[in-house]
Design a protein around this motif. Structure first.
Motif, PDB file in Angstrom:
ATOM      1  N   LYS A 107      40.638  48.944  39.872  1.00 53.71           N
ATOM      2  CA  LYS A 107      39.835  48.225  40.856  1.00 53.71           C
ATOM      3  C   LYS A 107      38.681  47.491  40.190  1.00 53.71           C
ATOM      4  O   LYS A 107      38.420  46.318  40.488  1.00 53.71           O
ATOM      5  CB  LYS A 107      39.312  49.190  41.918  1.00 53.71           C
ATOM      6  CG  LYS A 107      38.573  48.498  43.054  1.00 53.71           C
ATOM      7  CD  LYS A 107      38.204  49.488  44.144  1.00 53.71           C
ATOM      8  CE  LYS A 107      37.520  48.784  45.311  1.00 53.71           C
ATOM      9  NZ  LYS A 107      37.176  49.750  46.393  1.00 53.71           N
ATOM     10  N   ALA A 108      37.991  48.163  39.262  1.00 51.66           N
ATOM     11  CA  ALA A 108      36.857  47.538  38.579  1.00 51.66           C
ATOM     12  C   ALA A 108      37.315  46.356  37.726  1.00 51.66           C
ATOM     13  O   ALA A 108      36.672  45.300  37.711  1.00 51.66           O
ATOM     14  CB  ALA A 108      36.137  48.569  37.712  1.00 51.66           C
ATOM     15  N   ILE A 109      38.426  46.527  37.007  1.00 48.96           N
ATOM     16  CA  ILE A 109      38.945  45.438  36.172  1.00 48.96           C
ATOM     17  C   ILE A 109      39.328  44.246  37.037  1.00 48.96           C
ATOM     18  O   ILE A 109      38.996  43.094  36.732  1.00 48.96           O
ATOM     19  CB  ILE A 109      40.162  45.924  35.359  1.00 48.96           C
ATOM     20  CG1 ILE A 109      39.747  47.020  34.377  1.00 48.96           C
ATOM     21  CG2 ILE A 109      40.808  44.761  34.606  1.00 48.96           C
ATOM     22  CD1 ILE A 109      40.923  47.723  33.723  1.00 48.96           C
ATOM     23  N   LYS A 110      40.025  44.527  38.129  1.00 46.69           N
ATOM     24  CA  LYS A 110      40.459  43.457  39.036  1.00 46.69           C
ATOM     25  C   LYS A 110      39.261  42.700  39.594  1.00 46.69           C
ATOM     26  O   LYS A 110      39.261  41.459  39.647  1.00 46.69           O
ATOM     27  CB  LYS A 110      41.279  44.062  40.171  1.00 46.69           C
ATOM     28  CG  LYS A 110      41.808  43.068  41.189  1.00 46.69           C
ATOM     29  CD  LYS A 110      42.363  43.790  42.402  1.00 46.69           C
ATOM     30  CE  LYS A 110      41.253  44.485  43.167  1.00 46.69           C
ATOM     31  NZ  LYS A 110      41.730  45.217  44.358  1.00 46.69           N
ATOM     32  N   GLN A 111      38.214  43.435  39.997  1.00 45.89           N
ATOM     33  CA  GLN A 111      37.035  42.789  40.573  1.00 45.89           C
ATOM     34  C   GLN A 111      36.325  41.908  39.554  1.00 45.89           C
ATOM     35  O   GLN A 111      35.859  40.811  39.881  1.00 45.89           O
ATOM     36  CB  GLN A 111      36.084  43.847  41.128  1.00 45.89           C
ATOM     37  CG  GLN A 111      36.587  44.510  42.399  1.00 45.89           C
ATOM     38  CD  GLN A 111      35.670  45.609  42.885  1.00 45.89           C
ATOM     39  OE1 GLN A 111      34.857  46.147  42.129  1.00 45.89           O
ATOM     40  NE2 GLN A 111      35.791  45.963  44.154  1.00 45.89           N
ATOM     41  N   LYS A 112      36.239  42.361  38.303  1.00 40.69           N
ATOM     42  CA  LYS A 112      35.565  41.562  37.278  1.00 40.69           C
ATOM     43  C   LYS A 112      36.328  40.274  36.992  1.00 40.69           C
ATOM     44  O   LYS A 112      35.734  39.201  36.842  1.00 40.69           O
ATOM     45  CB  LYS A 112      35.400  42.383  36.000  1.00 40.69           C
ATOM     46  CG  LYS A 112      34.371  43.499  36.125  1.00 40.69           C
ATOM     47  CD  LYS A 112      34.311  44.351  34.875  1.00 40.69           C
ATOM     48  CE  LYS A 112      33.364  45.518  35.055  1.00 40.69           C
ATOM     49  NZ  LYS A 112      33.319  46.402  33.867  1.00 40.69           N
ATOM     50  N   LEU A 113      37.651  40.376  36.913  1.00 42.96           N
ATOM     51  CA  LEU A 113      38.455  39.172  36.715  1.00 42.96           C
ATOM     52  C   LEU A 113      38.315  38.239  37.913  1.00 42.96           C
ATOM     53  O   LEU A 113      38.161  37.026  37.762  1.00 42.96           O
ATOM     54  CB  LEU A 113      39.925  39.550  36.522  1.00 42.96           C
ATOM     55  CG  LEU A 113      40.315  40.127  35.166  1.00 42.96           C
ATOM     56  CD1 LEU A 113      41.735  40.676  35.214  1.00 42.96           C
ATOM     57  CD2 LEU A 113      40.202  39.073  34.070  1.00 42.96           C
ATOM     58  N   PHE A 114      38.354  38.821  39.094  1.00 43.36           N
ATOM     59  CA  PHE A 114      38.286  38.041  40.325  1.00 43.36           C
ATOM     60  C   PHE A 114      36.962  37.291  40.417  1.00 43.36           C
ATOM     61  O   PHE A 114      36.911  36.124  40.811  1.00 43.36           O
ATOM     62  CB  PHE A 114      38.462  38.980  41.516  1.00 43.36           C
ATOM     63  CG  PHE A 114      38.690  38.282  42.826  1.00 43.36           C
ATOM     64  CD1 PHE A 114      39.791  37.463  43.009  1.00 43.36           C
ATOM     65  CD2 PHE A 114      37.811  38.457  43.882  1.00 43.36           C
ATOM     66  CE1 PHE A 114      40.014  36.825  44.220  1.00 43.36           C
ATOM     67  CE2 PHE A 114      38.023  37.826  45.092  1.00 43.36           C
ATOM     68  CZ  PHE A 114      39.127  37.009  45.263  1.00 43.36           C
TER      69      PHE A 114
END
Length: 244
Positions: A107-114
Motif C-alpha cells: 500500500k505504501a509503495i503504491k501510494q508513493k508511486l501514485f
C-alpha cells in the motif's frame, strides 16, 4: 468534520509534494505562501513526508531552502508512463488478493508511486482501476485447463484495455469453434490465476466474456472506443463487486 479535515490534510500534502517536484528548491516562506499555512504546520508536513520515505533536504543560510533530493519521482525510475501505470495497477491487484506474505508494504509503495503522477494522470489511473475487478479464485478444473497466453497477445490486450483501442481477436470457444471478432475491452476480471475480458463484441453486437487463454490471436485495429454504460454489463459483472 473529521473526514473533511483529513481530506484537507491529504490535499495539502499532495500539493506540497507537487511543489517540491516542480522546482529545484524552495524557500520556506514561499512554500508557506503557496500552501497558506504557518511555519509550524509546514515543518510538521515536511517531517511527515520524511517519515514516509521522501528524501527531503534542508539547506540553512541565505540561498538555502527545501528540496526534494534528485527531483524524486517517476522520472528517476527511468520507466515509461505505461510501465509505471502497469506497475501501480499490478501492486493494486496484489493488494486486493490479500496475500498474507510479502505484501505488508504494498500500500505504501503504491501510494508513493501514485503521488508521483500529476493530478490528471492520477485521475486516469483511478478510472482504470475501476475497470479491473477481482473475483474468487478459479476452481481446480478451470486451472488444470489453463495455458499461458502468448506474450504478444497479452501485450496487445493490455494496450487495448489501457488505451481503449479496438482489438481484433481470434477466439476459440470451449467446444473448439474459432471465430474472428472485433471487441472493446471494457472491463477485466481476475479469478486467480485466470484473466477474463468483459467486452462489447461487434460480431454479436452485445456484451461477452472472453477467457484470455482462449484468445489465439490479437491485433490492434484503428480507432478508439468509448466506455459504455455500466448497465450494459450488469449481468456479467454483478457477482464481482470488488475493484482494485
Amino acid at each position: 468534520m473529521i473526514n473533511t479535515s483529513f481530506e484537507q490534510r491529504t490535499e495539502r500534502r499532495n500539493r506540497l509534494i507537487g511543489l517540491l517536484r516542480s522546482e529545484d528548491h524552495w524557500k520556506t516562506a514561499e512554500l508557506r505562501e503557496q500552501l497558506g499555512v504557518s511555519q509550524r504546520t509546514l515543518m510538521r508536513e515536511l517531517a511527515e513526508l520524511r517519515r514516509a520515505g521522501y528524501p527531503i533536504d534542508s539547506d540553512r543560510g541565505r540561498g538555502g531552502g527545501i528540496r526534494l533530493n534528485g527531483r524524486w519521482g517517476v522520472d528517476r525510475l527511468n520507466l515509461s508512463h505505461q510501465e509505471v501505470v502497469e506497475l501501480v495497477l499490478s501492486l493494486a491487484i496484489m493488494e486486493s488478493l490479500q496475500s498474507p506474505l510479502l505484501t505488508s508494504n504494498l500500500k505504501a509503495i503504491k501510494q508513493k508511486l501514485f503521488q508521483a503522477f500529476p493530478q490528471q494522470q492520477r485521475s486516469a489511473v483511478s478510472n482504470i482501476r475501476k475497470r479491473i475487478m477481482i473475483g474468487d479464485n478459479a476452481n481446480a478444473n478451470v486451472v488444470s485447463l489453463y495455458t499461458k497466453p502468448a506474450q504478444q497477445i497479452s501485450e496487445n490486450l493490455a494496450e487495448s484495455f489501457l488505451q481503449r483501442n479496438y482489438l481484433e481477436i481470434e477466439y476459440q470457444s470451449e467446444s473448439g469453434e474459432q471465430t474472428l471478432r472485433v471487441i472493446e475491452a471494457q472491463y477485466t476480471l481476475l479469478n486467480w490465476p485466470i484473466w477474463y475480458v468483459m467486452a462489447w463484441d461487434h460480431l454479436r453486437m452485445s456484451s461477452r466474456v472472453f477467457r484470455i487463454d482462449r484468445i489465439k490471436r490479437a491485433r490492434l485495429v484503428d480507432g478508439n472506443f468509448q466506455l459504455r454504460p455500466k448497465h450494459v454489463f450488469t449481468d456479467i459483472y454483478t457477482p464481482f463487486h470488488q475493484t482494485i
